[in-house]
Design a protein around this motif. Structure first.
Motif, PDB file in Angstrom:
ATOM      1  N   TYR A 189       1.022  -1.143  -0.342  1.00 59.53           N
ATOM      2  CA  TYR A 189      -0.145  -0.471  -0.152  1.00 59.53           C
ATOM      3  C   TYR A 189       0.986   1.326   0.008  1.00 59.53           C
ATOM      4  O   TYR A 189       0.572   1.790  -0.425  1.00 59.53           O
TER       5      TYR A 189
ATOM      6  N   LYS B 249       1.899   2.025  -3.146  1.00 57.51           N
ATOM      7  CA  LYS B 249       1.024   2.767  -4.403  1.00 57.51           C
ATOM      8  C   LYS B 249       0.454   0.847  -5.091  1.00 57.51           C
ATOM      9  O   LYS B 249      -0.279   1.321  -5.707  1.00 57.51           O
TER      10      LYS B 249
ATOM     11  N   TYR C 189      -1.781  -1.420  -5.000  1.00 58.39           N
ATOM     12  CA  TYR C 189      -2.869  -1.761  -4.313  1.00 58.39           C
ATOM     13  C   TYR C 189      -3.005  -2.319  -4.892  1.00 58.39           C
ATOM     14  O   TYR C 189      -4.280  -3.822  -4.321  1.00 58.39           O
ATOM     15  N   SER C 190      -3.088  -3.519  -5.657  1.00 58.89           N
ATOM     16  CA  SER C 190      -3.482  -4.802  -6.196  1.00 58.89           C
ATOM     17  C   SER C 190      -2.877  -5.823  -5.576  1.00 58.89           C
ATOM     18  O   SER C 190      -3.381  -6.887  -5.053  1.00 58.89           O
TER      19      SER C 190
ATOM     20  N   ILE D  84      -9.135   1.055   0.441  1.00 56.23           N
ATOM     21  CA  ILE D  84      -8.210   1.163  -1.163  1.00 56.23           C
ATOM     22  C   ILE D  84      -9.656   0.301  -2.171  1.00 56.23           C
ATOM     23  O   ILE D  84      -9.588   1.426  -3.174  1.00 56.23           O
ATOM     24  N   TYR D  85     -10.719   0.113  -1.334  1.00 61.52           N
ATOM     25  CA  TYR D  85     -11.786   0.162  -2.610  1.00 61.52           C
ATOM     26  C   TYR D  85     -12.752   1.233  -2.536  1.00 61.52           C
ATOM     27  O   TYR D  85     -12.918   1.886  -4.228  1.00 61.52           O
TER      28      TYR D  85
ATOM     29  N   SER E  70     -10.671   3.889  -2.039  1.00 58.88           N
ATOM     30  CA  SER E  70     -10.156   4.879  -2.909  1.00 58.88           C
ATOM     31  C   SER E  70      -9.933   5.152  -3.935  1.00 58.88           C
ATOM     32  O   SER E  70     -10.142   6.003  -4.825  1.00 58.88           O
ATOM     33  N   GLN E  71     -10.259   3.589  -4.831  1.00 57.57           N
ATOM     34  CA  GLN E  71      -9.980   3.400  -6.118  1.00 57.57           C
ATOM     35  C   GLN E  71     -12.070   3.603  -6.420  1.00 57.57           C
ATOM     36  O   GLN E  71     -12.293   3.117  -7.410  1.00 57.57           O
ATOM     37  N   GLU E  72     -12.815   4.614  -6.024  1.00 56.78           N
ATOM     38  CA  GLU E  72     -14.497   4.473  -6.080  1.00 56.78           C
ATOM     39  C   GLU E  72     -14.580   3.162  -6.465  1.00 56.78           C
ATOM     40  O   GLU E  72     -16.136   3.344  -7.137  1.00 56.78           O
ATOM     41  N   ASP E  73     -14.714   2.331  -6.140  1.00 57.63           N
ATOM     42  CA  ASP E  73     -15.798   0.925  -5.978  1.00 57.63           C
ATOM     43  C   ASP E  73     -16.015   1.217  -4.355  1.00 57.63           C
ATOM     44  O   ASP E  73     -15.896  -0.145  -3.721  1.00 57.63           O
TER      45      ASP E  73
ATOM     46  N   SER F 170     -16.271  -1.574  -1.446  1.00 57.16           N
ATOM     47  CA  SER F 170     -15.921  -0.796  -0.424  1.00 57.16           C
ATOM     48  C   SER F 170     -17.373  -1.525   1.277  1.00 57.16           C
ATOM     49  O   SER F 170     -16.984  -2.072   2.251  1.00 57.16           O
TER      50      SER F 170
END
Length: 653
Positions: free
Chosen positions: A539, A542, A544-545, A572-573, A575-578, A582
């Protein structure tokens, strides 16, 4: 004549050294122990390695080496102990955390050295008397310290330097019976009064532990004492002593309660120390642990999860979310879960043989004065064996070393007293093989003890550097520590200590840290804390995966007891707009804790507050304002004064 005299003096000097090592092994865990610390491990391993060199090398007859309480080879407890150690070594290769399993394997070997060392050394009755009085005196000092600490420090139970009241209760199970039987011996009046005073101190400290399980375990030794020594006990003189002792202990307890309540009437109700509510919750808690342990046994009946891995494996089979215990509160069930059915059966047979063969040995003693000391030692073995059915006393070195020492001392009385010296060795092939194994064991314990000492020294330097914010020094100190002691838990401490300072490290230092974590997870793929630590590094980079994968693996192996793992993954989800993923991640753990009022996780309210905060943010960015408001209010209820939640509430229309 001169050479003979010199040889006798050398033999006597060597025996005093061995006796000193045994005394060291009693004292060090009692006053500087608690649970296993790295310093204590190192000290015990080095001491037992010296004991191996001094004692086990003097084995005179390889065929004796089973602890000799019976002439039949299959009835020798020592053979089952050796077989158990071999099974532990094999199952450690299949452990969910190989480091922890092999680490405790060394300690198990050191216990075996204490057991066999005591068997071969304590055939001289003077040494037996010394060790009996020494165990009692050490217990009295520990009890006195426990009482003083209880009176002058805040705390509800007396635990002393063991820092756990149940462990203290288990520890005193050895000293209490010895005090009773040493007081029965025909000794001078002054010594008898000293023993009586020490026994009263033990009793008072034993009561202040408020360990119901230890009290229960002590009932059996008391009953046995009353049955076998009723003629000695139920006399007018002994009755007066018992009455005086009861009055003194009761008066001390009343005085103690009065100092707390300042109410004389209430202070007389000493029986109030036993509360049904506490007993009920303690009992149900242990049932939950035992039920989960049985499930673990059924999952891996042959290989087990690996020695010393109960806490790590328990996370996937927990019956309740009350806590993630370090121990099963039943040593036998935990042994079956960790070493498989074969390992558990071998240890159980060893214990049964020890308990029953020591009875036969004691009853064959002609001298009543000897019987008193041996009965005191044996009741300590029996009481602790019962206590470990419902508690974790044997996980503490101060307690477990006494079990192995007492058992070895009693079994040594099967043989006639002999003077241990090199001149009496029967040089046979069996003796040479046994000596070779003893040398290997002694060297292994010594090297492990020294490297452990060096490793913990560097690890502590790393912790000090973390407090000072010296990030380069943190990485350097931990790297040197891992060279001597590849403890994976220290990797996690290094990552925590570095924090954002990880980013200011040199690229080669960051790469080396990640490489160590990755290599450790190859050896221990189910080590959830390692997965989380590696996820933290990914993390920070960066990646993220990579972080998502490691967080998912951490949750896979610890699905209930670490809400912060879910928070990191959901973040993380987010921050990735998922937002959907999340929310699902957060709700999957919040639903588990729904309605749970309390656990032993002191950080749980804060962890859940952050989860509610993040869930509210998910609702807020997707336009669900009222749900967001509700979540922020939940966060504030869990963590009053939570500034982040207050700020988010103020943002809402």
């Amino acid at each position: 004549m001169i050479l003979d005299s010199l040889a006798q003096h050398m033999t006597g000097f060597r025996q005093k050294i061995i006796l000193g090592i045994f005394a060291f092994l009693i004292v060090i865990p009692s006053f500087f122990g608690g649970e296993w610390s790295k310093w204590l491990q190192a000290a015990i391993l080095v001491a037992t390695s010296l004991l191996a060199f001094y004692v086990i090398l003097l084995i005179r007859n390889f065929q004796e080496a089973g602890s000799g309480a019976s002439g039949k080879w299959y009835a020798r407890p020592g053979l089952y102990l050796i077989a158990f150690i071999c099974v532990v070594a094999v199952t450690s290769f299949f452990s969910v955390n190989k480091y922890d399993s092999f680490s405790l394997l060394f300690l198990l070997i050191s216990y075996a050295v204490v057991f066999f060392g005591a068997y071969y050394f304590f055939r001289n009755w003077q040494f037996v008397q010394f060790i009996g009085y020494f165990i009692f005196a050490t217990g009295v000092v520990a009890a006195l310290i426990s009482i003083v600490m209880f009176l002058f420090q805040s705390g509800e139970r007396g635990s002393g330097f063991l820092f756990n009241a149940n462990a203290m209760g288990s520890y005193l199970l050895f000293s209490l019976p010895l005090g009773i039987f040493l007081g029965m011996r025909q000794v001078g009046r002054r010594i008898r009064y000293l023993v009586l005073a020490g026994t009263l101190i033990n009793v008072f400290a034993f009561i202040l532990t408020y360990s119901y399980t230890a009290w229960f375990a002590f009932i059996v030794p008391v009953i046995i004492t009353g049955v076998f020594f009723r003629k000695k006990i139920f006399t007018q003189k002994m009755g007066i002593r018992v009455i005086v002792a009861v009055i003194l202990v009761y008066s001390a307890l009343v005085g103690f309660h009065y100092s707390q309540t300042r109410n004389f009437t209430e202070s007389l109700k000493v029986y109030n120390i036993i509360t049904g509510e506490h007993f009920s919750s303690s009992f149900s808690q242990r049932l939950n642990f035992n039920y989960s342990t049985v499930q673990m046994i059924l999952v891996r009946p042959l290989s087990g999860f690996g020695y010393n891995t109960f806490q790590a494996a328990y996370a996937r089979y927990a019956y309740t979310l009350l806590e993630q215990p370090r121990y099963a509160h039943n040593y036998y069930l935990q042994t079956f879960a960790e070493t498989g059915l074969v390992g558990g059966a071998l240890f159980f047979v060893f214990l049964v043989l020890v308990v029953f063969q020591t009875i036969r040995i004691i009853r064959r003693q002609v001298d009543d004065q000897r019987k008193f000391i041996l009965y005191g030692l044996w009741l300590g073995v029996l009481g602790s064996s019962i206590h470990t059915l419902v508690d974790f006393g044997w996980q503490f070195p101060a307690v477990f070393i006494l079990f192995w020492l007492n058992a070895g001392v009693i079994l040594a009385q099967e043989n006639s007293p002999q003077d241990i010296s090199e001149n009496s060795l029967r040089v046979s092939a069996g003796v040479r093989v046994c000596q070779g194994l003893a040398i290997a064991v002694a060297l292994g314990l010594f090297i492990r003890g020294v490297t452990l000492f060096l490793g913990v020294n560097y690890f502590q330097q790393g912790e000090m550097a973390a407090k000072d914010g010296e990030f380069g020094a943190i990485a350097s100190a931990y790297d040197q520590g891992w060279t001597f002691d590849p403890d994976p838990s220290q990797l996690n401490l290094a990552v925590d200590g570095l924090g954002i300072g990880y980013l200011v490290l040199e690229p080669d230092q960051r790469a080396a840290l990640k490489k160590r974590l990755q290599d450790n997870l190859v050896r221990n793929p189910e080590y959830y804390a390692g997965h989380y630590a590696l996820g933290q590094l990914y993390y920070s980079d960066k990646n993220y995966s990579g972080a998502v994968h490691e967080y998912q693996e951490a949750i896979r192996y610890n699905p209930a007891f670490r809400p912060d793992y879910y928070y990191s993954l959901a973040l993380i989800y987010f921050s990735q707009e998922d937002y959907q993923q999340s929310k699902q991640t957060i709700l999957s753990i919040l639903n588990r804790y729904n309605g749970l009022e309390s656990t032993t996780n002191l950080n749980l309210p804060t962890q859940l507050a952050f989860l509610h905060l993040l869930l509210g943010q998910n609702y807020q960015v997707t336009g669900n304002v009222e749900s967001a408001r509700t979540e922020y209010q939940h966060a504030l209820a869990l963590k009053p004064g939570f500034s982040l939640a207050e700020a988010k509430l103020n943002e809402l229309p």
